[in-house]
Design a protein around this motif. Structure first.
Motif, PDB file in Angstrom:
ATOM      1  N   VAL A   1      22.107 -48.390 -20.002  1.00  0.00           N
ATOM      2  CA  VAL A   1      21.583 -48.796 -18.717  1.00  0.00           C
ATOM      3  C   VAL A   1      20.945 -47.724 -17.549  1.00  0.00           C
ATOM      4  N   ARG A   2      20.352 -46.189 -18.043  1.00  0.00           N
ATOM      5  CA  ARG A   2      19.431 -45.967 -17.337  1.00  0.00           C
ATOM      6  C   ARG A   2      18.691 -45.759 -17.203  1.00  0.00           C
ATOM      7  N   GLU A   3      18.002 -45.852 -16.384  1.00  0.00           N
ATOM      8  CA  GLU A   3      16.328 -45.850 -15.646  1.00  0.00           C
ATOM      9  C   GLU A   3      15.466 -45.405 -16.286  1.00  0.00           C
TER      10      GLU A   3
ATOM     11  N   GLY B   1      22.764 -36.862 -12.602  1.00  0.00           N
ATOM     12  CA  GLY B   1      21.868 -37.940 -12.015  1.00  0.00           C
ATOM     13  C   GLY B   1      22.302 -38.142 -10.879  1.00  0.00           C
ATOM     14  N   GLY B   2      24.029 -38.024 -10.324  1.00  0.00           N
ATOM     15  CA  GLY B   2      24.664 -38.279  -9.917  1.00  0.00           C
ATOM     16  C   GLY B   2      24.271 -37.462  -8.581  1.00  0.00           C
TER      17      GLY B   2
ATOM     18  N   SER C   1      24.746 -33.949 -25.553  1.00  0.00           N
ATOM     19  CA  SER C   1      25.332 -35.003 -24.150  1.00  0.00           C
ATOM     20  C   SER C   1      26.278 -35.334 -23.902  1.00  0.00           C
ATOM     21  N   ASP C   2      27.331 -35.640 -22.669  1.00  0.00           N
ATOM     22  CA  ASP C   2      28.645 -36.598 -22.587  1.00  0.00           C
ATOM     23  C   ASP C   2      28.060 -38.562 -23.439  1.00  0.00           C
ATOM     24  N   GLY C   3      27.039 -37.761 -23.201  1.00  0.00           N
ATOM     25  CA  GLY C   3      26.737 -39.508 -24.051  1.00  0.00           C
ATOM     26  C   GLY C   3      26.823 -40.151 -25.009  1.00  0.00           C
ATOM     27  N   LEU C   4      26.635 -39.416 -26.122  1.00  0.00           N
ATOM     28  CA  LEU C   4      27.390 -39.590 -27.286  1.00  0.00           C
ATOM     29  C   LEU C   4      29.186 -39.274 -27.211  1.00  0.00           C
ATOM     30  N   THR C   5      29.680 -38.689 -26.583  1.00  0.00           N
ATOM     31  CA  THR C   5      31.182 -38.324 -26.782  1.00  0.00           C
ATOM     32  C   THR C   5      31.430 -39.163 -25.979  1.00  0.00           C
TER      33      THR C   5
ATOM     34  N   ALA D   1      26.384 -47.512 -24.976  1.00  0.00           N
ATOM     35  CA  ALA D   1      25.295 -46.713 -24.682  1.00  0.00           C
ATOM     36  C   ALA D   1      25.015 -46.519 -23.018  1.00  0.00           C
ATOM     37  N   PRO D   2      26.001 -46.366 -21.915  1.00  0.00           N
ATOM     38  CA  PRO D   2      26.040 -46.632 -20.668  1.00  0.00           C
ATOM     39  C   PRO D   2      25.085 -45.231 -20.178  1.00  0.00           C
ATOM     40  N   ASP D   3      25.231 -43.991 -20.941  1.00  0.00           N
ATOM     41  CA  ASP D   3      24.416 -42.788 -20.094  1.00  0.00           C
ATOM     42  C   ASP D   3      23.166 -42.255 -21.645  1.00  0.00           C
ATOM     43  N   ASN D   4      22.630 -41.624 -20.354  1.00  0.00           N
ATOM     44  CA  ASN D   4      21.211 -40.765 -22.101  1.00  0.00           C
ATOM     45  C   ASN D   4      22.199 -40.208 -23.353  1.00  0.00           C
ATOM     46  N   VAL D   5      21.616 -40.135 -23.857  1.00  0.00           N
ATOM     47  CA  VAL D   5      22.951 -40.018 -25.068  1.00  0.00           C
ATOM     48  C   VAL D   5      21.381 -38.865 -26.685  1.00  0.00           C
TER      49      VAL D   5
END
Length: 228
Positions: free
Chosen positions: A7-9, A31-32, A176-180, A214-218
């Motif tokens: 999702v992230r660019e 990123g926010g 990172s919380d991209g995994l959890t 995977a909505p976030d970096n992991v």
């Protein structure tokens, strides 16, 4: 291993791999807040300045605090806000000295059992501690991404620490919380306990996250004690 996700660019995580095997870290730029990748890089760069192995907790705190000041000052001068979480492990002899700020995590796999060594600095963790929600409820709570501590969002930062006497066969996971956000502790344990090359285990953890959207970096690091 680090991946931008689906999702992230861009990837706003940063990792530190020490060829001496002593210092490891994962930073999750927020990123926010804007310019999260810059904030993550700043804390990793500050940690690389650690040279003296004496007083590991003090050295970790010194460099994390310095990174916080640098990020905060840079953001203030630019009229912006930026932030990052950090998890770090300094392994000296058979002892791992752990430090963290935010909701990136440190896990230990020992004798087939996974335990979380860090404690999230987050709104939902405070709700869990207060008996308001369960750990499972926290995974789907609308405030699950809100952290209560991060580097760069204030002039000072409170760093948490723990010490782990390591045993042969231990595996430490920093992530990172991209995994959890995608994998439960049971999912992570099932993959981590496999008798496979650590690169293969890391790849499977990331791939499973990608399979789940995977909505976030992991980003993750696995460190193994001598055996296995």
């Amino acid at each position: 291993m680090t991946h931008v996700g689906h999702v992230r660019e861009r990837n706003e995580d940063a990792i530190l791999l020490d060829p001496t095997g002593e210092l490891w870290a994962v930073a999750d730029g927020m990123g926010g807040y804007g310019h999260g990748d810059v904030a993550a890089s700043i804390v990793i760069d500050n940690l690389t300045l650690i040279e003296d192995a004496d007083q590991p907790e003090a050295r970790l705190e010194q460099q994390i605090t310095a990174a916080n000041a640098e990020i905060y000052d840079r953001a203030r001068r630019a009229g912006q806000t930026m932030g990052t979480t950090i998890v770090a492990s300094m392994i000296l002899g058979d002892v791992a000295h752990l430090a963290w700020v935010g909701d990136s995590r440190i896990y230990l796999l020992r004798d087939g059992r996974l335990s979380q060594l860090s404690k999230d600095h987050s709104v939902v963790q405070e709700m869990i501690d207060g008996g308001l929600i369960s750990k499972e409820d926290a995974r789907h709570h609308p405030d699950r991404n809100i952290v209560t501590r991060a580097l760069g969002v204030g002039p000072t930062v409170d760093v948490s620490f723990a010490t782990l006497p390591m045993r042969d066969g231990d595996r430490i996971l920093l992530c990172s919380d991209g995994l959890t956000a995608c994998l439960t502790d049971a999912d992570i344990a099932q993959i981590m306990e496999k008798q496979a090359d650590l690169d293969e285990i890391a790849s499977e953890l990331v791939q499973r996250t990608l399979d789940l959207g995977a909505p976030d970096n992991v980003s993750l690091i696995i460190v193994s004690a001598a055996k296995g």
